[in-house]
Scaffold this motif. Structure first.
Motif, PDB file in Angstrom:
ATOM      1  N   MET A 281       0.817  -1.212   0.000  1.00 35.93           N
ATOM      2  CA  MET A 281       0.000   0.000   0.000  1.00 35.93           C
ATOM      3  C   MET A 281       0.853   1.265   0.000  1.00 35.93           C
ATOM      4  SD  MET A 281      -3.182  -0.943   2.511  1.00 35.93           S
ATOM      5  CE  MET A 281      -3.836   0.719   2.459  1.00 35.93           C
ATOM      6  N   VAL A 284       1.228   2.006  -3.477  1.00 35.53           N
ATOM      7  CA  VAL A 284      -0.042   2.387  -4.099  1.00 35.53           C
ATOM      8  C   VAL A 284      -0.383   3.848  -3.831  1.00 35.53           C
ATOM      9  CG1 VAL A 284      -2.542   1.996  -4.040  1.00 35.53           C
ATOM     10  CG2 VAL A 284      -0.979   0.041  -4.110  1.00 35.53           C
ATOM     11  N   MET A 285      -0.107   4.320  -2.606  1.00 38.43           N
ATOM     12  CA  MET A 285      -0.545   5.665  -2.235  1.00 38.43           C
ATOM     13  C   MET A 285       0.487   6.750  -2.540  1.00 38.43           C
ATOM     14  SD  MET A 285      -0.143   5.781   1.940  1.00 38.43           S
ATOM     15  CE  MET A 285      -0.802   4.152   2.279  1.00 38.43           C
ATOM     16  N   SER A 288      -0.838   9.723  -4.640  1.00 39.69           N
ATOM     17  CA  SER A 288      -1.754  10.597  -3.904  1.00 39.69           C
ATOM     18  C   SER A 288      -1.013  11.470  -2.906  1.00 39.69           C
ATOM     19  CB  SER A 288      -2.812   9.749  -3.179  1.00 39.69           C
ATOM     20  OG  SER A 288      -3.606   9.035  -4.092  1.00 39.69           O
ATOM     21  N   CYS A 326      -5.317   6.992  -8.695  1.00 36.87           N
ATOM     22  CA  CYS A 326      -5.204   6.114  -7.523  1.00 36.87           C
ATOM     23  C   CYS A 326      -6.021   4.840  -7.711  1.00 36.87           C
ATOM     24  CB  CYS A 326      -5.614   6.854  -6.252  1.00 36.87           C
ATOM     25  SG  CYS A 326      -7.380   6.912  -5.913  1.00 36.87           S
ATOM     26  N   ALA A 330      -4.368   1.154  -7.685  1.00 40.68           N
ATOM     27  CA  ALA A 330      -4.868   0.166  -6.725  1.00 40.68           C
ATOM     28  C   ALA A 330      -5.416  -1.069  -7.432  1.00 40.68           C
ATOM     29  CB  ALA A 330      -5.943   0.796  -5.840  1.00 40.68           C
ATOM     30  N   THR A 361      -8.628  -2.534  -0.934  1.00 39.24           N
ATOM     31  CA  THR A 361      -7.845  -1.312  -1.098  1.00 39.24           C
ATOM     32  C   THR A 361      -8.307  -0.495  -2.289  1.00 39.24           C
ATOM     33  OG1 THR A 361      -5.912  -2.330  -0.070  1.00 39.24           O
ATOM     34  CG2 THR A 361      -5.496  -0.420  -1.453  1.00 39.24           C
ATOM     35  N   GLU A 365      -8.673   3.442  -1.409  1.00 45.33           N
ATOM     36  CA  GLU A 365      -7.757   4.481  -1.885  1.00 45.33           C
ATOM     37  C   GLU A 365      -8.425   5.772  -2.355  1.00 45.33           C
ATOM     38  OE1 GLU A 365      -4.527   4.889  -1.569  1.00 45.33           O
ATOM     39  OE2 GLU A 365      -4.602   3.060  -0.384  1.00 45.33           O
ATOM     40  N   ARG A 368      -8.916   7.802   0.670  1.00 51.00           N
ATOM     41  CA  ARG A 368      -7.652   8.319   1.168  1.00 51.00           C
ATOM     42  C   ARG A 368      -7.171   9.508   0.323  1.00 51.00           C
ATOM     43  NH1 ARG A 368      -3.943   5.184   3.889  1.00 51.00           N
ATOM     44  NH2 ARG A 368      -4.488   3.309   2.710  1.00 51.00           N
ATOM     45  N   THR A 369      -7.417   9.451  -0.976  1.00 51.53           N
ATOM     46  CA  THR A 369      -7.005  10.548  -1.859  1.00 51.53           C
ATOM     47  C   THR A 369      -7.736  11.834  -1.498  1.00 51.53           C
ATOM     48  OG1 THR A 369      -6.524   8.985  -3.646  1.00 51.53           O
ATOM     49  CG2 THR A 369      -6.829  11.292  -4.263  1.00 51.53           C
ATOM     50  N   ALA A 422     -11.256   1.631   5.263  1.00 52.43           N
ATOM     51  CA  ALA A 422     -11.924   2.282   4.134  1.00 52.43           C
ATOM     52  C   ALA A 422     -13.027   3.223   4.611  1.00 52.43           C
ATOM     53  CB  ALA A 422     -12.497   1.223   3.188  1.00 52.43           C
ATOM     54  N   GLU A 425     -11.491   6.456   6.026  1.00 51.50           N
ATOM     55  CA  GLU A 425     -10.948   7.341   4.983  1.00 51.50           C
ATOM     56  C   GLU A 425     -12.073   8.032   4.213  1.00 51.50           C
ATOM     57  OE1 GLU A 425      -7.953   8.211   4.606  1.00 51.50           O
ATOM     58  OE2 GLU A 425      -6.749   6.688   5.611  1.00 51.50           O
TER      59      GLU A 425
END
Length: 460
Positions: A281, A284-285, A288, A326, A330, A361, A365, A368-369, A422, A425
């Motif tokens: 992860m 992945v992030m 962002s 993102c 993901a 995820t 994501e 989270r973005t 999730a 976020e």
């Protein structure tokens, strides 16, 4: 007087984002390489490296008190055409970094034992981790200086220069760490203390390079008194942004540690699965995170220049692009999940469970973005307190409480923990987006703009 000063032009987003993206990638690679070097000595050294690094990262949250504010205040001053005021803030942050870095280092040096006991360090790991954590203390002070100086360089749009310094630091650290850890000729093998010694040397080199770049590119020379002085006016503006930012970061980390404890309660295999997926992860992030940092710099410039409409447009456009990218990243990670997890383990149960978490995820994501982009924009606009006040409920009850409720009480296991991730976020992300979309940040932006006026009079 202010009419004589022209605001800085809007910095290009892409030119800021790609060096930040590479920086983040190098940071992740450095952590992976460090773990590999330690594990080559023994599994106990690998475990000691991991737990001591976790303590070090937690202690470094103290730097967020100024780190979250320095970039915003400097960019606002530069956006308003007030270079001298920005330089005064930069020098003030050097002094604050000295004190915070020294406190962090002393905590590691004097509190290594209690801190490791607090994390339940295993008996076979503790004798290795304690001296290693103590040896990291000098590097913590040097890292505080380097981090603040890099933040100022980025605020001046010198992101490529900070990337060059970072590359030199990582390469020199690796070149020194290998002979110091494993021995070379007459040089004895020092193990993990050798890694810490190499880290301190590379950070000292980085500090020298930052001082040179400040003088050559920014025209800033750090005076003798600047290393310890704490000017109230300049640091007051930084703390106005930094204290709420640090509080938010600390609150999230505490809630996250509850989720880690929940995973540990589910067993060693569940804890290993979570650890491997979290490693993936991080990659992945990265986009962002880089986008959020770039947005913070651009919005800070625009707020300083009084261009609030343009700031709103920049955030909307950056968020739209960030959400698309993102999700794509993901989804790719989820599709390649079993292969990627195969880098860490061949356990069939871990591969199956980890692959499911990676699909969750894909949903996590985008939420989270929203947080990474919009919270940084709110902070850059001067609306720093709202994210921590509005997000505290979600972090406490959804992230921490939800992880335990779904994972343990309802028996969902690790997927329940990830659903809590999730949900937290998305809840916080949508709250932040509503704050931005309804222009509730505008009064704070105007207040931030007004704070610049006394400096205009003085410099005029």
């Amino acid at each position: 007087m202010s009419s004589l000063r022209q605001p800085a032009s809007t910095p290009p987003m892409f030119n800021l984002a790609w060096p930040l993206l590479v920086e983040l990638g190098l940071g992740i690679a450095s952590s992976v390489i460090g773990t590999a070097l330690a594990s080559r000595i023994s599994d106990e050294n690998g475990g000691a490296f991991a737990i001591a690094s976790q303590v070090s990262a937690t202690l470094f949250i103290l730097f967020r008190i100024i780190g979250a504010g320095v970039s915003v205040v400097v960019t606002q001053n530069l956006g308003g055409g007030q270079r001298a005021a920005a330089n005064r803030v930069a020098c003030a942050v050097v002094g604050a970094s000295t004190w915070l870095g020294a406190i962090t280092g002393l905590l590691a040096l004097l509190g290594a034992g209690p801190l490791l006991h607090l994390l339940n360090a295993p008996a076979q790991v503790f004798p290795i981790a304690a001296p290693f954590l103590m040896a990291l203390a000098p590097a913590m002070l040097l890292d505080a200086w380097n981090a603040s100086m890099a933040s100022v360089m980025r605020a001046h749009l010198r992101t490529r220069d900070t990337l060059v310094v970072l590359i030199i630091m990582h390469v020199s650290h690796l070149l020194l760490a290998i002979p110091l850890m494993y021995g070379w000729g007459a040089l004895p093998a020092l193990g993990l203390p050798g890694y810490a010694l190499a880290l301190a040397a590379s950070r000292a080199l980085g500090l020298a390079l930052h001082l040179l770049m400040w003088k050559v590119h920014l025209g800033i020379s750090v005076g003798r008194d600047d290393w310890w002085r704490l000017p109230r006016r300049e640091l007051g503006a930084v703390l106005h942004i930094g204290l709420p930012g640090a509080a938010e970061n600390i609150a999230w980390r505490l809630a996250f540690m509850v989720s880690v404890a929940t995973a540990a309660e589910l067993g060693a295999r569940a804890l290993a699965t979570q650890a491997y997926v979290l490693q993936l992860m991080g990659g992945v992030m990265m986009f962002s995170i880089a986008t959020g940092l770039a947005v913070e710099i651009v919005v800070g410039y625009l707020i300083g220049a009084g261009e609030l409409r343009e700031a709103h447009r920049v955030v909307r456009r950056a968020l739209a692009r960030g959400l698309v990218v993102c999700v794509l990243i993901a989804a790719c990670a989820a599709l390649l999940g079993r292969w990627l997890l195969g880098w860490f383990t061949q356990d069939a149960e871990i591969l199956r469970a980890g692959a499911l978490l990676l699909w969750i995820t894909v949903v996590l994501e985008p939420g989270r973005t929203f947080n990474l982009v919009v919270i940084n924009a709110l902070r850059a606009a001067g609306d720093a307190r709202f994210p921590v006040m509005a997000g505290a409920f979600s972090m406490l009850f959804v992230l921490a409480g939800g992880s335990w409720l779904l994972g343990v009480v309802l028996g969902w296991g690790l997927p329940g923990v990830w659903v809590a991730y999730a949900a937290d976020e998305w809840i916080r992300g949508l709250i932040m987006w509503r704050r931005w979309q309804t222009h509730a940040w505008v009064p704070h932006a105007r207040t931030s703009r007004k704070r610049l006026r006394p400096a205009i009079v003085v410099e005029g």
